[in-house]
Motif scaffolding. Structure first.
Motif, PDB file in Angstrom:
ATOM      1  N   ALA A   1       2.342   1.081 -13.848  1.00 13.45           N
ATOM      2  CA  ALA A   1       1.348   0.058 -14.131  1.00 13.45           C
ATOM      3  C   ALA A   1       1.914  -0.962 -15.105  1.00 13.45           C
ATOM      4  O   ALA A   1       2.667  -0.623 -16.008  1.00 13.45           O
ATOM      5  N   GLY A   2       1.563  -2.213 -14.883  1.00 17.50           N
ATOM      6  CA  GLY A   2       2.018  -3.290 -15.754  1.00 17.50           C
ATOM      7  C   GLY A   2       3.204  -4.053 -15.206  1.00 17.50           C
ATOM      8  O   GLY A   2       3.527  -5.128 -15.712  1.00 17.50           O
ATOM      9  N   MET A   3       3.861  -3.495 -14.171  1.00 19.84           N
ATOM     10  CA  MET A   3       5.012  -4.185 -13.590  1.00 19.84           C
ATOM     11  C   MET A   3       4.557  -5.375 -12.755  1.00 19.84           C
ATOM     12  O   MET A   3       3.528  -5.340 -12.082  1.00 19.84           O
ATOM     13  N   ILE A   4       5.341  -6.449 -12.803  1.00 22.56           N
ATOM     14  CA  ILE A   4       5.202  -7.588 -11.898  1.00 22.56           C
ATOM     15  C   ILE A   4       6.519  -7.683 -11.137  1.00 22.56           C
ATOM     16  O   ILE A   4       7.579  -7.842 -11.748  1.00 22.56           O
ATOM     17  N   LEU A   5       6.439  -7.553  -9.823  1.00 22.33           N
ATOM     18  CA  LEU A   5       7.678  -7.522  -9.035  1.00 22.33           C
ATOM     19  C   LEU A   5       7.407  -7.947  -7.600  1.00 22.33           C
ATOM     20  O   LEU A   5       6.253  -8.025  -7.168  1.00 22.33           O
ATOM     21  N   ARG A   6       8.474  -8.242  -6.879  1.00 23.42           N
ATOM     22  CA  ARG A   6       8.343  -8.614  -5.473  1.00 23.42           C
ATOM     23  C   ARG A   6       8.518  -7.354  -4.626  1.00 23.42           C
ATOM     24  O   ARG A   6       9.438  -6.567  -4.838  1.00 23.42           O
ATOM     25  N   MET A   7       7.585  -7.192  -3.668  1.00 18.81           N
ATOM     26  CA  MET A   7       7.626  -6.041  -2.775  1.00 18.81           C
ATOM     27  C   MET A   7       7.456  -6.519  -1.330  1.00 18.81           C
ATOM     28  O   MET A   7       6.888  -7.590  -1.071  1.00 18.81           O
ATOM     29  N   ARG A   8       7.936  -5.698  -0.418  1.00 21.11           N
ATOM     30  CA  ARG A   8       7.886  -6.045   1.006  1.00 21.11           C
ATOM     31  C   ARG A   8       6.797  -5.246   1.698  1.00 21.11           C
ATOM     32  O   ARG A   8       6.568  -4.077   1.380  1.00 21.11           O
ATOM     33  N   VAL A   9       6.107  -5.886   2.633  1.00 24.72           N
ATOM     34  CA  VAL A   9       5.081  -5.209   3.426  1.00 24.72           C
ATOM     35  C   VAL A   9       5.776  -4.239   4.380  1.00 24.72           C
ATOM     36  O   VAL A   9       6.478  -4.653   5.307  1.00 24.72           O
ATOM     37  N   ALA A  10       5.580  -2.944   4.137  1.00 18.69           N
ATOM     38  CA  ALA A  10       6.219  -1.925   4.970  1.00 18.69           C
ATOM     39  C   ALA A  10       5.412  -1.679   6.237  1.00 18.69           C
ATOM     40  O   ALA A  10       5.983  -1.530   7.325  1.00 18.69           O
ATOM     41  N   ARG A  11       4.090  -1.629   6.100  1.00 22.16           N
ATOM     42  CA  ARG A  11       3.227  -1.450   7.273  1.00 22.16           C
ATOM     43  C   ARG A  11       1.809  -1.881   6.926  1.00 22.16           C
ATOM     44  O   ARG A  11       1.418  -1.923   5.765  1.00 22.16           O
ATOM     45  N   LYS A  12       1.082  -2.192   7.988  1.00 26.78           N
ATOM     46  CA  LYS A  12      -0.272  -2.711   7.825  1.00 26.78           C
ATOM     47  C   LYS A  12      -1.281  -1.646   8.230  1.00 26.78           C
ATOM     48  O   LYS A  12      -1.048  -0.869   9.154  1.00 26.78           O
ATOM     49  N   LYS A  13      -2.409  -1.610   7.545  1.00 28.24           N
ATOM     50  CA  LYS A  13      -3.545  -0.783   7.896  1.00 28.24           C
ATOM     51  C   LYS A  13      -4.772  -1.675   7.976  1.00 28.24           C
ATOM     52  O   LYS A  13      -4.768  -2.825   7.541  1.00 28.24           O
ATOM     53  N   GLU A  14      -5.849  -1.130   8.499  1.00 26.16           N
ATOM     54  CA  GLU A  14      -7.057  -1.932   8.669  1.00 26.16           C
ATOM     55  C   GLU A  14      -7.589  -2.434   7.322  1.00 26.16           C
ATOM     56  O   GLU A  14      -8.086  -3.555   7.223  1.00 26.16           O
ATOM     57  N   ILE A  15      -7.469  -1.607   6.272  1.00 25.02           N
ATOM     58  CA  ILE A  15      -8.055  -2.005   4.988  1.00 25.02           C
ATOM     59  C   ILE A  15      -7.030  -2.598   4.026  1.00 25.02           C
ATOM     60  O   ILE A  15      -7.383  -2.972   2.903  1.00 25.02           O
ATOM     61  N   GLY A  16      -5.758  -2.695   4.442  1.00 25.33           N
ATOM     62  CA  GLY A  16      -4.779  -3.269   3.549  1.00 25.33           C
ATOM     63  C   GLY A  16      -3.352  -3.042   3.996  1.00 25.33           C
ATOM     64  O   GLY A  16      -3.077  -2.890   5.192  1.00 25.33           O
ATOM     65  N   TYR A  17      -2.441  -3.007   3.008  1.00 17.80           N
ATOM     66  CA  TYR A  17      -1.022  -2.987   3.299  1.00 17.80           C
ATOM     67  C   TYR A  17      -0.311  -1.988   2.391  1.00 17.80           C
ATOM     68  O   TYR A  17      -0.642  -1.860   1.211  1.00 17.80           O
ATOM     69  N   PHE A  18       0.691  -1.310   2.950  1.00 19.30           N
ATOM     70  CA  PHE A  18       1.585  -0.499   2.145  1.00 19.30           C
ATOM     71  C   PHE A  18       2.817  -1.338   1.827  1.00 19.30           C
ATOM     72  O   PHE A  18       3.482  -1.861   2.728  1.00 19.30           O
ATOM     73  N   LEU A  19       3.080  -1.491   0.531  1.00 23.58           N
ATOM     74  CA  LEU A  19       4.215  -2.284   0.083  1.00 23.58           C
ATOM     75  C   LEU A  19       5.322  -1.354  -0.398  1.00 23.58           C
ATOM     76  O   LEU A  19       5.062  -0.254  -0.880  1.00 23.58           O
ATOM     77  N   THR A  20       6.564  -1.812  -0.288  1.00 18.89           N
ATOM     78  CA  THR A  20       7.693  -1.000  -0.748  1.00 18.89           C
ATOM     79  C   THR A  20       8.663  -1.834  -1.570  1.00 18.89           C
ATOM     80  O   THR A  20       8.810  -3.041  -1.332  1.00 18.89           O
ATOM     81  N   ASP A  21       9.303  -1.173  -2.533  1.00 17.45           N
ATOM     82  CA  ASP A  21      10.378  -1.812  -3.293  1.00 17.45           C
ATOM     83  C   ASP A  21      11.730  -1.310  -2.806  1.00 17.45           C
ATOM     84  O   ASP A  21      12.752  -1.553  -3.434  1.00 17.45           O
ATOM     85  N   GLY A  22      11.703  -0.590  -1.682  1.00 16.30           N
ATOM     86  CA  GLY A  22      12.917  -0.015  -1.114  1.00 16.30           C
ATOM     87  C   GLY A  22      13.048   1.464  -1.405  1.00 16.30           C
ATOM     88  O   GLY A  22      13.846   2.156  -0.760  1.00 16.30           O
ATOM     89  N   ARG A  23      12.248   1.940  -2.391  1.00 15.33           N
ATOM     90  CA  ARG A  23      12.291   3.363  -2.738  1.00 15.33           C
ATOM     91  C   ARG A  23      10.900   3.983  -2.724  1.00 15.33           C
ATOM     92  O   ARG A  23      10.700   5.087  -2.255  1.00 15.33           O
ATOM     93  N   GLU A  24       9.927   3.264  -3.241  1.00 16.53           N
ATOM     94  CA  GLU A  24       8.570   3.787  -3.339  1.00 16.53           C
ATOM     95  C   GLU A  24       7.588   2.839  -2.659  1.00 16.53           C
ATOM     96  O   GLU A  24       7.876   1.657  -2.450  1.00 16.53           O
ATOM     97  N   GLU A  25       6.412   3.392  -2.361  1.00 20.44           N
ATOM     98  CA  GLU A  25       5.361   2.591  -1.749  1.00 20.44           C
ATOM     99  C   GLU A  25       4.135   2.569  -2.639  1.00 20.44           C
ATOM    100  O   GLU A  25       3.867   3.512  -3.399  1.00 20.44           O
ATOM    101  N   VAL A  26       3.389   1.462  -2.536  1.00 20.02           N
ATOM    102  CA  VAL A  26       2.126   1.326  -3.251  1.00 20.02           C
ATOM    103  C   VAL A  26       1.182   0.548  -2.343  1.00 20.02           C
ATOM    104  O   VAL A  26       1.614  -0.272  -1.526  1.00 20.02           O
ATOM    105  N   PHE A  27      -0.130   0.805  -2.479  1.00 14.48           N
ATOM    106  CA  PHE A  27      -1.106   0.208  -1.565  1.00 14.48           C
ATOM    107  C   PHE A  27      -1.669  -1.078  -2.138  1.00 14.48           C
ATOM    108  O   PHE A  27      -2.010  -1.163  -3.324  1.00 14.48           O
ATOM    109  N   LEU A  28      -1.773  -2.082  -1.286  1.00 14.69           N
ATOM    110  CA  LEU A  28      -2.409  -3.359  -1.596  1.00 14.69           C
ATOM    111  C   LEU A  28      -3.633  -3.517  -0.704  1.00 14.69           C
ATOM    112  O   LEU A  28      -3.510  -3.677   0.506  1.00 14.69           O
TER     113      LEU A  28
END
Length: 302
Positions: A19-46
């Protein structure tokens, strides 16, 4: 530098997402309610509600990481007003007698200031609409929270005042309350202290106050007063005592010897102000003190 935001931001380090990080992440896959983003190692939900618009797989976006209402690490494309390891002014939006107060930091999840970091007296807590000068930290579990600034942090913001400030009217916001009074940071970023004897009301954390500079210290800090200058205040205090006497048929059991705490409770003025006002009235031969009582001379009762 913008008074409302003191930037100390750094790029996301090469470590696990927090928490608190500001960074660029790539959309790994899309879901109906949002997106899973990745930094190349981990994923987080948007969540879709936290995106600026529709996103496509492979698209890169800048996000801010925080813990959502279910305490899960999540992403938002909204940027905070004050980031991690920054300090600035945030508005109070809600309070909880059990937890503390909540601040608007520009994203859907409000920041908490824990009850342990607030004054013990509840009437010295800030109210919704007040603004607090806080620093953004992580708690031991990695969640973001706000803490009132330390003296060292205020010292990084503050600038010394010069002696031309004496008797000027200034506006400041309370950043610290102690038994003897309150510390404010003025709109010009000067540190100002108001002693309780110089208050016309009890001040609370985050309250905006207009006051007069009564003294400029050698280190550039200020002392202030919410009261009029003495030559004006004498007359107002004397008039207040006259009104009190008139409403009591011309006599009251209070004199120069009345204890300061009784004077404060009965007249909301300091013992010195009380004595000055009485002295003015006696000099003008409007009152006299007899056997522990103050009385109007010639029974001047309207």
């Amino acid at each position: 530098m913008d008074r409302d935001r003191r930037q100390v931001r750094t790029k996301a380090p090469n470590r696990n997402l927090q928490a608190g990080m500001i960074l660029r992440m790539r959309v790994a896959r899309k879901k109906e309610i949002g997106y899973f983003l990745t930094d190349g190692r981990e994923e987080v939900f948007l969540h879709r509600n936290e995106a600026d618009g529709p996103l496509e797989s492979g698209e890169e976006v800048e996000v801010f990481l925080y813990h959502d209402h279910e305490d899960r690490l999540a992403a938002t494309m909204a940027m905070p007003y004050v980031g991690l390891d920054e300090y600035g002014w945030l508005e109070v939006v809600d309070l909880s007698s059990r937890m503390g107060i909540f601040l608007d930091n520009g994203i859907n999840k409000h920041l908490l200031v824990f009850i342990d970091d607030l004054p013990k007296l509840r009437d010295e807590w800030p109210r919704p609409g007040d603004r607090l000068l806080v620093a953004i930290k992580r708690d031991p579990k990695g969640r973001m929270l706000a803490k009132p600034v330390t003296e060292a942090e205020v010292g990084q913001i503050a600038v010394p005042a010069d002696h031309t400030m004496k008797n000027k009217q200034v506006v400041g916001t309370v950043y610290k309350v102690i038994q003897a009074g309150a510390f404010l940071l003025t709109d010009e970023d000067h540190i100002l202290f108001i002693h309780r004897d110089e208050m016309t009301e009890r001040l609370r954390l985050g309250q905006s106050v207009r006051c007069r500079v009564s003294f400029v210290r050698e280190d550039g800090r200020l002392n202030g007063s919410m009261r009029e200058r003495k030559e004006v205040q004498y007359g107002e205090d004397a008039e207040k005592l006259l009104r009190y006497l008139i409403n009591r048929d011309g006599a009251m059991p209070y004199t120069d010897d009345t204890p300061a705490d009784v004077v404060r409770e009965k007249f909301d003025m300091s013992k010195s102000s009380f004595k000055r006002a009485l002295g003015k009235l006696m000099k003008e031969r409007r009152v006299e003190q007899v056997d522990g009582w103050t009385k109007l001379i010639d029974n001047q009762v309207e």
